[in-house]
Design a protein around this motif. Sequence first.
Motif, mmCIF file in Angstrom:
data_model
loop_
_atom_site.group_PDB
_atom_site.id
_atom_site.type_symbol
_atom_site.label_atom_id
_atom_site.label_comp_id
_atom_site.label_asym_id
_atom_site.label_seq_id
_atom_site.Cartn_x
_atom_site.Cartn_y
_atom_site.Cartn_z
ATOM 1 N N GLU A 1 -7.052 -2.819 -3.511
ATOM 2 C CA GLU A 1 -6.765 -3.952 -2.625
ATOM 3 C C GLU A 1 -6.175 -5.133 -3.384
ATOM 4 O O GLU A 1 -5.287 -5.828 -2.877
ATOM 5 N N ASP B 1 -2.604 -6.917 -2.538
ATOM 6 C CA ASP B 1 -2.426 -8.365 -2.382
ATOM 7 C C ASP B 1 -1.314 -8.861 -3.300
ATOM 8 O O ASP B 1 -0.482 -9.682 -2.910
ATOM 9 N N ARG C 1 -10.419 -12.262 -3.606
ATOM 10 C CA ARG C 1 -9.001 -11.910 -3.515
ATOM 11 C C ARG C 1 -8.129 -13.160 -3.629
ATOM 12 O O ARG C 1 -7.080 -13.146 -4.290
ATOM 13 N N SER D 1 -11.105 1.770 -4.063
ATOM 14 C CA SER D 1 -10.489 1.115 -2.911
ATOM 15 C C SER D 1 -10.429 -0.401 -3.120
ATOM 16 O O SER D 1 -9.409 -1.033 -2.836
ATOM 17 N N ARG D 2 -11.506 -0.978 -3.617
ATOM 18 C CA ARG D 2 -11.517 -2.425 -3.874
ATOM 19 C C ARG D 2 -10.499 -2.795 -4.958
ATOM 20 O O ARG D 2 -9.782 -3.799 -4.844
ATOM 21 N N SER E 1 -15.160 -1.307 1.172
ATOM 22 C CA SER E 1 -13.814 -0.828 0.880
ATOM 23 C C SER E 1 -12.905 -1.960 0.411
ATOM 24 O O SER E 1 -11.863 -1.703 -0.198
ATOM 25 N N HIS E 2 -13.277 -3.208 0.715
ATOM 26 C CA HIS E 2 -12.459 -4.368 0.362
ATOM 27 C C HIS E 2 -13.281 -5.375 -0.444
ATOM 28 O O HIS E 2 -14.471 -5.572 -0.147
ATOM 29 N N SER F 1 -8.252 -6.230 6.119
ATOM 30 C CA SER F 1 -9.622 -6.676 5.884
ATOM 31 C C SER F 1 -10.575 -5.680 6.507
ATOM 32 O O SER F 1 -10.164 -4.787 7.244
ATOM 33 N N HIS G 1 0.843 -1.204 0.000
ATOM 34 C CA HIS G 1 0.000 0.000 0.000
ATOM 35 C C HIS G 1 0.877 1.253 0.000
ATOM 36 O O HIS G 1 0.632 2.200 -0.748
#
Length: 298
Positions: free
Chosen positions: A223, A227, A283, A219-220, A276-277, A264, A149
């Motif tokens: 993520e 990852d 994932r 945001s998603r 947001s995730h 998470s 991030h």
Amino acid sequence: MKRIGLFLLTNIAVMAVAMLTLNLLGVGSYMQGTSLNLGNLFMFALVFGFAGSFVSLAMSKWMAKMSTGAQVIETPRNQDEQWLLDTVRRQAEKAGIKCPEVAIYDSPEPNAFATGMSKNNSLVAVSTGLLRFMQRNEVEAVLGHEVAHVANGDMVTMALLQGILNTFVIFFAKIVAYVVDRVVLKNEEEGHSWAFIITDIVAQILFGILASIIAMWFSRYREFHADNGGAYLAGKENMIAALKRLQTMQPGHLPDQMAAFGISAAPSSFGDLFKSHPDLADRIAKLEATTQDQLKVA
């Protein structure tokens, strides 16, 4: 009470920065008599839109420490703290950034977050619950996710996006309020009527909802990249193992300012558009379909 105090302090800082900036730029009132000056209105919206976003970004590390009680590891007190520091240092070096501050905060819920105003001025924090319930290879992957991030510049990117969204929410809400007040209700008095104020508030709420949908979509999307970066820094299998472990746990709560940068998040009360995730299953599937040469940071 602490969160209320931090909220008020942040908003006071935003107002002070915005008003000072408007004065320095010499931006006059956007209402001139009964007319709307679109140039001044846009500058007003731009300054207030970005002031809120960047004041929050500038204060993010301090706010994170205050709101979660995170304690930065200055001198490791035990082997676990030394391992955390060494792991983050190694990952930061591999990612090509300055090592973030490393902190631990007391919470039984498993989570971690990254924050800070730049790649080289950041903080990575993990909860005591995450350290207690995860294996070291899984914790390493979580740390890699958070370092990714930082290396990807996600905090700054989100601040820029939020500033743009805030600007257009304020700008268009006041135009709608002006049209309702002056055209629909045919108000010919100078200044803001109650109709203008009420319509402005309602329009900002409605446009704000649309803005939140856009911000949460990004945001998603971000993520998945974190990852990917975590898998690059700590190993693909370790990252997948960490995500699978999280599937068996109750997501840890984080204050709103850090929630988007946690490993998470709790399910949204308002549906998938406001999450947001991505779902952990999505994932994991995304990582399993990623080849080794596709793993990278930034």
